[in-house]
Design a protein around this motif. Structure first.
Motif, short mmCIF file in Angstrom:
data_model
loop_
_atom_site.label_atom_id
_atom_site.label_comp_id
_atom_site.label_asym_id
_atom_site.label_seq_id
_atom_site.Cartn_x
_atom_site.Cartn_y
_atom_site.Cartn_z
N UNK A 22 0.82 -1.22 0.00
CA UNK A 22 0.00 0.00 0.00
C UNK A 22 0.85 1.26 0.00
N UNK A 23 2.16 1.15 0.09
CA UNK A 23 3.01 2.32 0.30
C UNK A 23 2.89 3.36 -0.81
N UNK A 24 2.89 2.91 -2.05
CA UNK A 24 2.85 3.87 -3.17
C UNK A 24 1.58 4.71 -3.11
N UNK A 25 0.43 4.06 -3.05
CA UNK A 25 -0.85 4.78 -3.03
C UNK A 25 -1.00 5.62 -1.77
N UNK A 26 -0.54 5.08 -0.64
CA UNK A 26 -0.65 5.81 0.62
C UNK A 26 0.22 7.05 0.62
N UNK A 27 1.42 6.95 0.06
CA UNK A 27 2.31 8.10 -0.03
C UNK A 27 1.65 9.23 -0.83
N UNK A 28 1.08 8.88 -1.98
CA UNK A 28 0.38 9.87 -2.80
C UNK A 28 -0.79 10.46 -2.02
N UNK A 29 -1.55 9.60 -1.37
CA UNK A 29 -2.72 10.02 -0.59
C UNK A 29 -2.32 11.05 0.47
N UNK A 30 -1.26 10.75 1.22
CA UNK A 30 -0.86 11.64 2.30
C UNK A 30 -0.36 12.99 1.78
N UNK A 31 0.37 12.99 0.68
CA UNK A 31 0.81 14.28 0.12
C UNK A 31 -0.37 15.09 -0.38
N UNK A 32 -1.42 14.42 -0.86
CA UNK A 32 -2.61 15.14 -1.29
C UNK A 32 -3.28 15.86 -0.12
N UNK A 33 -3.23 15.28 1.07
CA UNK A 33 -3.74 15.98 2.25
C UNK A 33 -3.01 17.31 2.42
N UNK A 34 -1.69 17.30 2.28
CA UNK A 34 -0.90 18.51 2.43
C UNK A 34 -1.27 19.53 1.34
N UNK A 35 -1.42 19.04 0.10
CA UNK A 35 -1.77 19.94 -1.00
C UNK A 35 -3.12 20.62 -0.76
N UNK A 36 -4.09 19.88 -0.24
CA UNK A 36 -5.41 20.48 0.02
C UNK A 36 -5.31 21.57 1.08
N UNK A 37 -4.41 21.40 2.05
CA UNK A 37 -4.20 22.46 3.04
C UNK A 37 -3.73 23.74 2.36
N UNK A 38 -2.78 23.61 1.44
CA UNK A 38 -2.26 24.78 0.74
C UNK A 38 -3.32 25.40 -0.18
N UNK A 39 -4.26 24.59 -0.65
CA UNK A 39 -5.31 25.09 -1.53
C UNK A 39 -6.49 25.68 -0.74
N UNK A 40 -6.34 25.73 0.58
CA UNK A 40 -7.32 26.36 1.47
C UNK A 40 -8.61 25.55 1.61
N UNK A 41 -8.51 24.22 1.43
CA UNK A 41 -9.64 23.38 1.84
C UNK A 41 -9.77 23.51 3.36
N UNK A 42 -10.97 23.33 3.90
CA UNK A 42 -11.16 23.56 5.34
C UNK A 42 -10.34 22.64 6.22
N UNK A 43 -9.98 23.16 7.37
CA UNK A 43 -9.28 22.40 8.39
C UNK A 43 -10.15 22.28 9.63
#
Length: 267
Positions: A80-101
């Motif tokens: 699961x590492x490949x997909x999970x790594x992408x998934x976790x970085x997407x969380x960070x990207x959404x923060x920068x895009x001002x999705x709610x926290x």
């Protein structure tokens, strides 16, 4: 696009991850927002770093620090590492895009919760954050990367089945209602899994608690009408999620435990 692994592997004690075209692409996408280096770590380390218990069986987790980004992977789930790594970085990207926290209202917690209950707020904070982010994250994983999503959703299916299997007899009605609220939150993401995984999980959910399942289904329909795929609509949906959980508890006389949800603010 074919997924190809390079000879480069990122390693620390207990975890290694082979770089692929997908992980490199996710890092490239992240560079649009920050040049902080990404450090791979264990779930045990990030749990200690964040002061959160019970995440050791997760597929992954992430935390942005002052000078780097931590991505924790499950050493027991290397497929699961490949997909999970992408998934976790997407969380960070959404923060920068001002999705709610979701943030903890510390003053409300001090005034209305015991220290013992307050110690669990970080975990509930993570649950709501996942419910907010995951619809957009799963969409991007499917559309922007050449990931094996069937395998990834099967990994999640096994994790969620284990979660339901561990549900125990409740000591009180209030404890059952509070558990149902968490199931409603978790259940919101099942609707975005693959067809087979979604069908199996929703059946299990319905068998475990019809009340929580029906409430989750109604909430899913409501937030789907609002939308979850841009920051503005997602914020409205996030507020709807929080208020739905509060009303679910109020209708069932949850009492002081409902203050756990009041102590979490959408920002």
């Amino acid at each position: 696009m074919q997924r190809t692994a390079s000879t480069l592997a990122q390693r620390i004690i207990g975890v290694s991850m082979n770089e692929t075209s997908n992980t490199l692409l996710a890092k490239d996408h992240l560079l649009k927002y920050t040049d902080k280096p990404v450090r791979i770590t264990t779930l045990q380390e990030i749990a200690k770093e964040c002061g959160i218990s019970g995440i050791e069986a997760y597929l992954g987790a992430t935390k942005e620090c002052d000078d780097h980004i931590m991505v924790a992977l499950n050493a027991n789930e290397p497929e699961s590492h490949e997909s999970t790594f992408v998934h976790e970085l997407l969380h960070i990207m959404l923060d920068y895009e001002k999705f709610p926290n979701v943030v903890i209202n510390e003053q409300f917690a001090i005034n209305n919760l015991s220290p013992q209950l307050s110690s669990h707020l970080s975990k509930l904070q993570g649950y709501i954050s996942s419910a907010i982010d995951h619809p957009e994250i799963y969409l991007r994983m499917k559309e922007n990367y050449a990931l094996d999503m069937e395998k990834y959703f099967n990994n999640l299916l096994n994790q969620k089945k284990n979660r339901f299997a561990k549900k125990m007899n409740f000591k009180s009605k209030e404890e059952e209602v509070f558990s149902n609220q968490q199931d409603i939150l978790d259940g919101l993401e099942y609707f975005y899994y693959g067809d087979a995984q979604r069908e199996e999980l929703l059946k299990i959910f319905r068998d475990v608690s019809v009340s929580a399942y029906n409430s989750c289904l109604g909430l899913h329909r409501a937030i789907s009408r609002i939308g979850m795929h841009d920051p503005i609509s997602c914020r409205k949906a996030a507020e709807k999620i929080k208020m739905h959980l509060v009303k679910y508890g109020d209708k069932r006389n949850l009492g002081f435990l409902n203050n756990m949800w009041h102590a979490l603010d959408i920002v």
